[in-house]
Scaffold this motif. Sequence first.
Motif, PDB file in Angstrom:
ATOM      1  N   PRO A   1      -8.091  11.839 -10.331  1.00  0.00           N
ATOM      2  CA  PRO A   1      -8.659  10.485 -10.343  1.00  0.00           C
ATOM      3  C   PRO A   1      -9.970  10.401 -11.118  1.00  0.00           C
ATOM      4  N   TRP A   2     -10.167   9.213 -11.743  1.00  0.00           N
ATOM      5  CA  TRP A   2     -11.441   8.935 -12.369  1.00  0.00           C
ATOM      6  C   TRP A   2     -12.482   8.631 -11.284  1.00  0.00           C
ATOM      7  N   SER A   3     -13.740   8.601 -11.691  1.00  0.00           N
ATOM      8  CA  SER A   3     -14.800   8.424 -10.702  1.00  0.00           C
ATOM      9  C   SER A   3     -14.827   7.005 -10.122  1.00  0.00           C
ATOM     10  N   SER A   4     -14.368   6.030 -10.888  1.00  0.00           N
ATOM     11  CA  SER A   4     -14.425   4.648 -10.434  1.00  0.00           C
ATOM     12  C   SER A   4     -13.081   4.220  -9.861  1.00  0.00           C
ATOM     13  N   TRP A   5     -13.120   3.627  -8.647  1.00  0.00           N
ATOM     14  CA  TRP A   5     -11.920   3.150  -7.988  1.00  0.00           C
ATOM     15  C   TRP A   5     -11.903   1.627  -7.963  1.00  0.00           C
ATOM     16  N   GLY A   6     -10.715   1.061  -7.943  1.00  0.00           N
ATOM     17  CA  GLY A   6     -10.584  -0.379  -7.767  1.00  0.00           C
ATOM     18  C   GLY A   6     -10.844  -0.771  -6.326  1.00  0.00           C
ATOM     19  N   GLN A   7     -10.617  -2.031  -6.027  1.00  0.00           N
ATOM     20  CA  GLN A   7     -10.871  -2.523  -4.671  1.00  0.00           C
ATOM     21  C   GLN A   7      -9.722  -2.214  -3.719  1.00  0.00           C
ATOM     22  N   GLY A   8      -8.599  -1.834  -4.273  1.00  0.00           N
ATOM     23  CA  GLY A   8      -7.429  -1.529  -3.460  1.00  0.00           C
ATOM     24  C   GLY A   8      -6.727  -2.785  -2.977  1.00  0.00           C
ATOM     25  N   THR A   9      -5.564  -2.589  -2.391  1.00  0.00           N
ATOM     26  CA  THR A   9      -4.814  -3.700  -1.816  1.00  0.00           C
ATOM     27  C   THR A   9      -4.309  -3.269  -0.437  1.00  0.00           C
ATOM     28  N   LEU A  10      -4.519  -4.126   0.553  1.00  0.00           N
ATOM     29  CA  LEU A  10      -4.214  -3.768   1.936  1.00  0.00           C
ATOM     30  C   LEU A  10      -2.746  -4.033   2.259  1.00  0.00           C
ATOM     31  N   VAL A  11      -2.108  -3.012   2.779  1.00  0.00           N
ATOM     32  CA  VAL A  11      -0.734  -3.123   3.264  1.00  0.00           C
ATOM     33  C   VAL A  11      -0.757  -2.933   4.778  1.00  0.00           C
ATOM     34  N   THR A  12      -0.225  -3.921   5.481  1.00  0.00           N
ATOM     35  CA  THR A  12      -0.150  -3.851   6.940  1.00  0.00           C
ATOM     36  C   THR A  12       1.303  -3.978   7.351  1.00  0.00           C
ATOM     37  N   VAL A  13       1.797  -2.969   8.036  1.00  0.00           N
ATOM     38  CA  VAL A  13       3.180  -2.969   8.504  1.00  0.00           C
ATOM     39  C   VAL A  13       3.150  -3.112  10.022  1.00  0.00           C
ATOM     40  N   SER A  14       3.589  -4.267  10.488  1.00  0.00           N
ATOM     41  CA  SER A  14       3.492  -4.557  11.912  1.00  0.00           C
ATOM     42  C   SER A  14       4.466  -5.657  12.280  1.00  0.00           C
ATOM     43  N   SER A  15       4.973  -5.575  13.496  1.00  0.00           N
ATOM     44  CA  SER A  15       5.836  -6.644  13.982  1.00  0.00           C
ATOM     45  C   SER A  15       5.029  -7.671  14.756  1.00  0.00           C
TER      46      SER A  15
END
Length: 112
Positions: free
Chosen positions: A98-112
């Motif tokens: 990985p490069w030193s800079s990361w994006g903000q990411g995207t949240l995945v929630t798996v739930s019923s």
Amino acid sequence: QVRLVESGGGLVQPGGSLRLSCAASGSIASNAMAWYRQAPGKERELVALIGYLFTRYADSVKGRFTISRDNAKNTVNLQMNSLKPEDTAVYYCNGNPPWSSWGQGTLVTVSS
């Protein structure tokens, strides 16, 4: 340095599917790319990796997730099927290593 923007996360029921996308601001054609995830209270882990002619997956997602890339569009995608509650995390894309800079990411929630 290349800027990365992840999208496509959301709330999904167990057994459902999501497709994550990562857009890079520059060329990624010469880099191996990967998706990583970080669950609450846990270390960031490698989920899937794509090189020029190969892909690799963490054992926990093998057979359920598929990584792909479009070098012409500078995008990397992650198709996630048969999602489980333990897949809940913030998902990031980056190079591998990985490069030193990361994006903000995207949240995945798996739930019923």
